[in-house]
Design an enzyme around this catalytic site. Structure first.
Site, PDB file in Angstrom:
ATOM      1  N   LEU A  33      40.182  31.588  34.648  1.00 29.01           N
ATOM      2  CA  LEU A  33      40.516  31.805  36.059  1.00 29.01           C
ATOM      3  C   LEU A  33      42.026  31.877  36.292  1.00 29.01           C
ATOM      4  O   LEU A  33      42.806  31.262  35.565  1.00 29.01           O
ATOM      5  CB  LEU A  33      39.913  30.682  36.910  1.00 29.01           C
ATOM      6  CG  LEU A  33      38.397  30.528  36.831  1.00 29.01           C
ATOM      7  CD1 LEU A  33      37.928  29.430  37.783  1.00 29.01           C
ATOM      8  CD2 LEU A  33      37.661  31.828  37.138  1.00 29.01           C
ATOM      9  N   HIS A  34      42.394  32.650  37.305  1.00 30.55           N
ATOM     10  CA  HIS A  34      43.798  32.780  37.714  1.00 30.55           C
ATOM     11  C   HIS A  34      43.820  32.845  39.242  1.00 30.55           C
ATOM     12  O   HIS A  34      42.759  32.747  39.894  1.00 30.55           O
ATOM     13  CB  HIS A  34      44.430  34.023  37.070  1.00 30.55           C
ATOM     14  CG  HIS A  34      43.617  35.269  37.245  1.00 30.55           C
ATOM     15  ND1 HIS A  34      43.427  35.860  38.468  1.00 30.55           N
ATOM     16  CD2 HIS A  34      42.899  36.021  36.356  1.00 30.55           C
ATOM     17  CE1 HIS A  34      42.660  36.930  38.332  1.00 30.55           C
ATOM     18  NE2 HIS A  34      42.308  37.047  37.059  1.00 30.55           N
ATOM     19  N   HIS A  37      41.166  34.917  41.138  1.00 29.46           N
ATOM     20  CA  HIS A  37      39.852  34.280  41.332  1.00 29.46           C
ATOM     21  C   HIS A  37      39.932  33.227  42.448  1.00 29.46           C
ATOM     22  O   HIS A  37      39.037  33.114  43.281  1.00 29.46           O
ATOM     23  CB  HIS A  37      39.404  33.581  40.047  1.00 29.46           C
ATOM     24  CG  HIS A  37      39.203  34.490  38.878  1.00 29.46           C
ATOM     25  ND1 HIS A  37      40.023  34.485  37.781  1.00 29.46           N
ATOM     26  CD2 HIS A  37      38.252  35.420  38.620  1.00 29.46           C
ATOM     27  CE1 HIS A  37      39.592  35.366  36.898  1.00 29.46           C
ATOM     28  NE2 HIS A  37      38.522  35.959  37.377  1.00 29.46           N
ATOM     29  N   GLN A  61      27.554  43.533  29.890  1.00 29.83           N
ATOM     30  CA  GLN A  61      28.496  44.492  30.484  1.00 29.83           C
ATOM     31  C   GLN A  61      29.601  44.891  29.516  1.00 29.83           C
ATOM     32  O   GLN A  61      30.490  45.656  29.880  1.00 29.83           O
ATOM     33  CB  GLN A  61      29.073  43.953  31.794  1.00 29.83           C
ATOM     34  CG  GLN A  61      30.042  42.795  31.648  1.00 29.83           C
ATOM     35  CD  GLN A  61      30.383  42.186  32.991  1.00 29.83           C
ATOM     36  OE1 GLN A  61      29.536  41.601  33.669  1.00 29.83           O
ATOM     37  NE2 GLN A  61      31.626  42.322  33.419  1.00 29.83           N
ATOM     38  N   GLY A 147      36.609  41.076  44.113  1.00 33.30           N
ATOM     39  CA  GLY A 147      38.001  41.486  44.257  1.00 33.30           C
ATOM     40  C   GLY A 147      38.154  43.006  44.278  1.00 33.30           C
ATOM     41  O   GLY A 147      37.479  43.720  43.530  1.00 33.30           O
ATOM     42  N   LYS A 149      40.510  44.355  43.026  1.00 31.36           N
ATOM     43  CA  LYS A 149      41.061  44.647  41.698  1.00 31.36           C
ATOM     44  C   LYS A 149      40.086  45.540  40.903  1.00 31.36           C
ATOM     45  O   LYS A 149      40.485  46.483  40.235  1.00 31.36           O
ATOM     46  CB  LYS A 149      41.305  43.312  40.979  1.00 31.36           C
ATOM     47  CG  LYS A 149      41.420  43.358  39.482  1.00 31.36           C
ATOM     48  CD  LYS A 149      42.759  43.902  39.068  1.00 31.36           C
ATOM     49  CE  LYS A 149      43.004  43.916  37.592  1.00 31.36           C
ATOM     50  NZ  LYS A 149      41.905  43.906  36.696  1.00 31.36           N
ATOM     51  N   MET A 184      46.848  40.537  38.678  1.00 34.83           N
ATOM     52  CA  MET A 184      46.397  39.434  37.818  1.00 34.83           C
ATOM     53  C   MET A 184      45.061  39.789  37.180  1.00 34.83           C
ATOM     54  O   MET A 184      44.205  40.403  37.818  1.00 34.83           O
ATOM     55  CB  MET A 184      46.264  38.159  38.639  1.00 34.83           C
ATOM     56  CG  MET A 184      47.604  37.620  39.029  1.00 34.83           C
ATOM     57  SD  MET A 184      47.445  35.949  39.644  1.00 34.83           S
ATOM     58  CE  MET A 184      49.153  35.619  39.992  1.00 34.83           C
ATOM     59  N   ARG A 187      42.615  39.422  31.268  1.00 37.27           N
ATOM     60  CA  ARG A 187      42.995  40.177  30.065  1.00 37.27           C
ATOM     61  C   ARG A 187      44.514  40.267  29.900  1.00 37.27           C
ATOM     62  O   ARG A 187      44.980  40.657  28.831  1.00 37.27           O
ATOM     63  CB  ARG A 187      42.374  41.572  30.080  1.00 37.27           C
ATOM     64  CG  ARG A 187      40.868  41.543  29.870  1.00 37.27           C
ATOM     65  CD  ARG A 187      40.272  42.930  29.676  1.00 37.27           C
ATOM     66  NE  ARG A 187      38.917  42.876  29.175  1.00 37.27           N
ATOM     67  CZ  ARG A 187      37.811  42.995  29.931  1.00 37.27           C
ATOM     68  NH1 ARG A 187      37.919  43.171  31.219  1.00 37.27           N
ATOM     69  NH2 ARG A 187      36.617  42.939  29.378  1.00 37.27           N
TER      70      ARG A 187
HETATM   71  P1  AMP Z   1      36.298  38.621  36.349  1.00 38.32           P
HETATM   72  O1  AMP Z   1      36.326  37.162  36.002  1.00 38.32           O
HETATM   73  O2  AMP Z   1      37.410  39.406  35.757  1.00 38.32           O
HETATM   74  O3  AMP Z   1      34.933  39.234  36.170  1.00 38.32           O
HETATM   75  O4  AMP Z   1      36.576  38.695  37.916  1.00 38.32           O
HETATM   76  C1  AMP Z   1      35.793  37.960  38.833  1.00 38.32           C
HETATM   77  C2  AMP Z   1      36.118  38.426  40.224  1.00 38.32           C
HETATM   78  O5  AMP Z   1      37.510  38.199  40.492  1.00 38.32           O
HETATM   79  C3  AMP Z   1      35.883  39.925  40.417  1.00 38.32           C
HETATM   80  O6  AMP Z   1      35.294  40.145  41.683  1.00 38.32           O
HETATM   81  C4  AMP Z   1      37.277  40.493  40.347  1.00 38.32           C
HETATM   82  O7  AMP Z   1      37.445  41.699  41.062  1.00 38.32           O
HETATM   83  C5  AMP Z   1      38.089  39.380  40.993  1.00 38.32           C
HETATM   84  N1  AMP Z   1      39.493  39.483  40.587  1.00 38.32           N
HETATM   85  C6  AMP Z   1      39.968  39.614  39.322  1.00 38.32           C
HETATM   86  N2  AMP Z   1      41.303  39.766  39.332  1.00 38.32           N
HETATM   87  C7  AMP Z   1      41.681  39.729  40.638  1.00 38.32           C
HETATM   88  C8  AMP Z   1      42.937  39.845  41.312  1.00 38.32           C
HETATM   89  N3  AMP Z   1      44.071  40.028  40.643  1.00 38.32           N
HETATM   90  N4  AMP Z   1      42.942  39.770  42.651  1.00 38.32           N
HETATM   91  C9  AMP Z   1      41.788  39.589  43.345  1.00 38.32           C
HETATM   92  N5  AMP Z   1      40.568  39.477  42.783  1.00 38.32           N
HETATM   93  C10 AMP Z   1      40.516  39.546  41.449  1.00 38.32           C
END
Ligand code: AMP
Length: 283
Positions: A33-34, A37, A61, A147, A149, A184, A187
């Site tokens: 997480l960052h 999230h 996925q 997000g 993103k 953010m 990766r």
């Molecule tokens: P992930 O853990 O990468 O699958 O992301 C989980 C959720 O966090 C997804 O809905 C992403 O779009 C969202 N997310 C990832 N990076 C960002 C970011 N920089 N800003 C806002 N939401 C994000």
């Protein structure tokens, strides 16, 4: 803040919260997480009184040559961040809990999964829509937070929920960026120092696009050429696509007449990064 790993335990916790009259918010994540999230958790806090963060690196996925095995995992830090931000419970199932037997039932969204990331990741969205359907069925949230993103993902999920009459609201939250503009992403941890320095060029290219549109440029080929020049400032960057698409249909746009999603994917070494902005020629 509690952590549960089984479907039966998360169902019990959510049932209790619902019987107390609480509104349930789900924030689906793959962990590592960052602040991006955490912004989803913060957004959930404004409308929900029981917030479930799911942490599951969903194998379905990832393509066969993608980074499933080396995807960053740091569960203890994730737990601390969720607690500090105000999540109520983490649902962190194992692969076996989510896929106990060979999965034969898939949820697929047609057409809008074919362009952009769907071109190079043919099974990716099928995995995303299937796991999100499972999470929605397991948690039964009132709202789920995604997000911008992952713009295509957010559009695909919204379409799936609408097409299938799933009884929840999808909330899409803005992209959280590093001070230099890099979006953010879990990766980003893969990047070497040099790659990290150059990674902000993706955002710089998007900003250049925004400037061109606000100065009246409407031709996407012209804009793309300039954006490729920006990315070309680094030898570390291999662009995969710079696409201008309709925000609903995700069909390519030649001339920007109103709103358009401008999406970039690029490789820095083996790391694939994505970013996007929405431009509006109608303003
Ligand atoms: P992930 O853990 O990468 O699958 O992301 C989980 C959720 O966090 C997804 O809905 C992403 O779009 C969202 N997310 C990832 N990076 C960002 C970011 N920089 N800003 C806002 N939401 C994000």
């Amino acid at each position: 803040m509690e952590t549960v790993t089984t479907i039966s335990d998360i169902r019990k916790a959510v049932a209790k919260a619902k019987s107390d009259g609480k509104t349930i918010g789900l924030v689906p994540t793959m962990g590592a997480l960052h602040a991006g999230h955490l912004s989803l958790i913060e957004a959930a806090k404004t409308k929900c009184d029981f917030i479930v963060v799911s942490i599951f690196v969903n194998p379905t996925q990832f393509g066969p040559t993608e980074d499933l095995d080396k995807y960053p995992r740091d569960f203890e830090t994730d737990q601390a961040m969720c607690k500090k931000t105000g999540a109520d419970i983490i649902f962190a199932p194992t692969d076996k809990e989510m896929y106990p037997i060979q999965n034969l039932t898939w949820v697929t969204v047609e057409k809008i999964t074919e362009n952009l990331c769907g071109k190079s990741r043919p099974q990716h969205f099928r995995g995303v829509t299937t796991v999100c359907t499972k999470l929605f069925n397991i948690v039964q949230p009132d709202l789920a937070y995604f997000g911008q993103k992952d713009a295509q993902q957010a559009i695909v999920i919204q379409r799936m929920v609408a097409d299938m009459n799933m009884p929840l609201e999808i909330v899409v939250c803005p992209i959280i960026r590093e001070p230099d503009g890099l979006a953010m992403s879990s990766r980003n941890k893969y990047l070497t120092n040099d790659q990290r320095t150059d990674a902000c060029l993706l955002y710089k290219a998007l900003i250049e696009c925004e400037k061109m549109v606000s100065n009246g440029q409407r031709n996407t080929n012209t804009i793309r050429t300039i954006m490729l020049d920006v990315l070309g400032r680094s030898k570390n960057i291999t662009p995969q696509y710079i696409s201008f698409v309709d925000c609903q249909t995700l069909k390519n746009i030649e001339v920007i007449e109103s709103k358009a999603l401008v999406a970039i994917a690029a490789n820095l070494g083996k790391t694939r990064l994505i970013d996007n902005i929405i431009v509006d020629a109608g303003i």
